[in-house]
Design a protein around this motif. Structure first.
Motif, PDB file in Angstrom:
ATOM      1  N   LEU A 142       0.870  -1.262   0.171  1.00  0.00           N
ATOM      2  CA  LEU A 142       0.000   0.050  -0.062  1.00  0.00           C
ATOM      3  C   LEU A 142       1.023   1.146   0.064  1.00  0.00           C
ATOM      4  N   CYS A 145       2.321   2.875   6.082  1.00  0.00           N
ATOM      5  CA  CYS A 145       1.386   2.595   6.925  1.00  0.00           C
ATOM      6  C   CYS A 145       1.664   3.558   8.172  1.00  0.00           C
ATOM      7  N   LYS A 222      -2.158   4.097   4.665  1.00  0.00           N
ATOM      8  CA  LYS A 222      -3.052   3.116   5.504  1.00  0.00           C
ATOM      9  C   LYS A 222      -2.970   3.494   6.924  1.00  0.00           C
ATOM     10  N   SER A 224      -3.590   1.675  10.957  1.00  0.00           N
ATOM     11  CA  SER A 224      -4.089   0.599  11.641  1.00  0.00           C
ATOM     12  C   SER A 224      -4.136   1.066  13.190  1.00  0.00           C
ATOM     13  N   ARG A 244      -8.170   6.617   2.892  1.00  0.00           N
ATOM     14  CA  ARG A 244      -7.197   5.656   3.261  1.00  0.00           C
ATOM     15  C   ARG A 244      -7.636   4.434   3.574  1.00  0.00           C
ATOM     16  N   HIS A 245      -6.586   3.180   3.458  1.00  0.00           N
ATOM     17  CA  HIS A 245      -7.162   2.146   3.971  1.00  0.00           C
ATOM     18  C   HIS A 245      -7.174   1.961   5.539  1.00  0.00           C
ATOM     19  N   HIS A 465      -4.886  -6.821   3.898  1.00  0.00           N
ATOM     20  CA  HIS A 465      -5.054  -5.523   4.548  1.00  0.00           C
ATOM     21  C   HIS A 465      -3.975  -4.653   4.695  1.00  0.00           C
ATOM     22  N   TYR A 466      -2.713  -5.344   4.200  1.00  0.00           N
ATOM     23  CA  TYR A 466      -1.614  -4.473   3.980  1.00  0.00           C
ATOM     24  C   TYR A 466      -0.991  -4.791   2.431  1.00  0.00           C
TER      25      TYR A 466
END
Ligand SMILES: NC(=O)c1ccc[n+]([C@@H]2O[C@H](COP(=O)([O-])OP(=O)(O)OC[C@H]3O[C@@H](n4cnc5c(N)ncnc54)[C@H](O)[C@@H]3O)[C@@H](O)[C@H]2O)c1
Ligand SMILES: NCCCC=O
Length: 483
Positions: A142, A145, A222, A224, A244-245, A465-466
């Motif tokens: 991505l 992060c 991203k 998290s 963004r994720h 997810h990454y």
């Protein structure tokens, strides 16, 4: 042990200090003493970290999965070799007993680095034949992060986010909780020592606003978060601004359902593990313990007997199995819930008080005759408070178990395996347990449904997810067009 870190931040492969940031005292929860001081990241430090992670992206992503994986596995090996020191530090950071930290925290972090290090080379796309044409997919990182951590598992959270992110070829800026800032610095140091290029994994300190300033930076792809639902809502909304994720690992109020036919010793073990491990400061805890009426009194009697085995004390003593709350603030929050439980008519079976000792200790507490509408049955307490509720039928237990906005975990104890699987299928939760509770191996997905979260950590699912898929259509013949 020296608890004062070399500096507050780890950026671009080295420790960096800037004492002009807000002071963050690190308090040992077992004594209340200040054991270190770090400084919150200033805007200049935030910029330095983001710039370093951004600059490192291309080189890291260009390495083969095998090369990246080798570095992660080397880091895992170093963590295992230093397990004792890392566990002592985790205990200073959080107050969790060394009896736990020596087998859970750096161990789980190393498992994660080893597992994703092993998977790195197998992160590939696929080939899709379309007659003479074909499509191939590339699984790409991505980019940059941001990881933001909670205070209950500082080493584990830093690794559970960092390992899959780095395995997929991303870089990371990680902000640990201001309550437990020490352990993530060690993770960064070890990754660098294992060969991660400068800038690939950076750690900066700070309160909420530092986390908030990371999320909206245009270089970030991203976010998290591991944290509470209210923080999750803010972080999710802020990340949405730039599409963004996200991965959201949030809070819970999970049910643990114990049927009459359960092995009572195992069920009591499950309730203890699901309520009192880490002094109850575990997101997935099964804090609503539904016990079928036929075994309710036997369950409570045996639970009270087993709780005689609790040993509070200096968490660095390997014989101690129950530590303090992480902070005075958290202790106060939990005491507030205990007072509400009493005021709303729940029966206090045991605990409920601060023992006569220094630090932020609180006795393991059990309430019985709890009803679904009571505050202690509805809100996440995040402390050693078990609520026992009773029920008659399976349908009733399942409906009441699911009657919450949370959906992190759920457990069932029964000897009837058909019923066990029916319950697991019916639970509205991301992680379910049958005749066990709170196991979290790296091979299994971990995460929540409903308001408990978005995305999954650990297992092959975390790769989704990454990373992102790019499809490439390849035509082998001539291309026709209408004009
Ligand atoms: N689902 C999981 O995997 C999991 C694991 C551990 C803890 N938790 C949850 O974490 C909570 C306890 O941890 P906590 O008290 O540290 O949570 P918290 O939500 O108060 O803080 C979490 C992190 O978010 C940061 N933060 C706060 N406001 C922010 C903002 N506006 N923008 C960006 N960052 C911000 C904090 O500084 C901290 O680093 C509990 O609800 C628990 O259930 C969930
Ligand atoms: N060991 C898993 C803990 C995650 C939540 O607190």
């Amino acid at each position: 042990m020296k608890t004062q870190p070399t500096a507050s931040h780890f950026i671009d492969g080295q420790y960096v200090e800037d004492t002009s940031g807000e002071e963050i005292p690190v308090i040992y929860p077992a004594t209340g003493e200040v054991i270190a001081t770090v400084y919150s990241a200033t805007p200049a430090i935030v910029e330095q970290a983001l710039a370093a992670a951004h600059a490192a992206e291309k080189e890291w992503a260009a390495m083969t999965g095998t090369e990246r994986g080798r570095i992660l596995r080397r880091a895992a090996q170093i963590m295992r070799e230093r397990n004792h020191d890392l566990s002592v530090l985790e205990t200073y950071d959080t107050g969790k007993p060394y009896q736990e930290t020596s087998v859970v925290d750096a161990t789980s972090g190393a498992d994660s680095l080893e597992y994703f290090g092993g998977l790195a080379a197998a992160i590939t796309g696929e080939h899709i034949q379309l007659g003479e044409d074909f499509v191939y997919t590339r699984r790409e990182p991505l980019g940059l992060c941001v990881g933001i951590g909670a205070w209950n598992y500082p080493t584990q959270i830093a690794c559970w986010k960092g390992a899959p992110a780095l395995a997929c070829g991303n870089t990371m800026v990680f902000k640990p909780s201001e309550t437990t800032p020490l352990c993530a610095l060690k993770v960064a140091e070890i990754l660098h020592e294992a060969g991660a290029p400068a800038g690939v994994y950076n750690v900066i300190q700070g309160y909420g606003p530092v986390g908030a300033s990371l999320i909206t930076d245009s270089r970030v792809d991203k976010v998290s978060l591991t944290g509470s639902v209210p923080t999750g809502k803010k972080v999710y909304a802020a990340a949405a601004e730039g599409i963004r994720h996200v991965t959201m690992e949030l809070g819970g109020k999970s049910p643990l359902v114990i049927f009459d036919d359960a092995d009572i010793e195992n069920a009591v073990s499950g309730a203890i593990l699901g309520n009192f491990y880490s002094s109850g400061q575990v997101c997935s805890n099964g804090t609503r313990v539904f016990v079928q009426k036929g075994i309710k009194e036997a369950f409570l009697t045996r639970l009270a007997e087993r709780l005689q085995g609790v040993k509070l004390g200096d968490p660095q003593d390997p014989e101690v199995n129950f530590g303090p709350m992480v902070s005075e603030k958290q202790l106060g929050i939990v005491e507030g819930y205990i007072a509400k439980g009493i005021a709303e008519g729940a029966r206090l079976v045991c605990g409920g008080k601060r023992p006569d000792m220094a630090g932020f200790f609180l006795e393991p507490t059990v309430f019985a005759d709890v009803t679904d509408d009571m505050t202690i049955a509805r809100e996440e307490i995040f402390g050693p408070v078990m609520s026992v509720l009773d029920f008659d039928t399976e349908e009733e237990a399942l409906a009441r178990a699911n009657d919450t906005e949370f959906g992190l975990s759920a457990g069932v104890f029964t000897r009837d395996l058909s019923r066990a699987h029916r319950m697991a299928a019916g639970f509205e939760a991301g992680t379910c347990y049958i005749n066990t509770y709170n196991d979290a191996p790296v091979e299994a997905p971990f995460g929540g449904s409903k308001q408990s979260g978005v995305g999954r950590e650990n297992s092959k699912a975390a790769i989704e997810h990454y990373s992102q898929i790019k499809g490439v259509y390849v035509r082998t013949g001539d291309l026709e067009a209408p004009f």
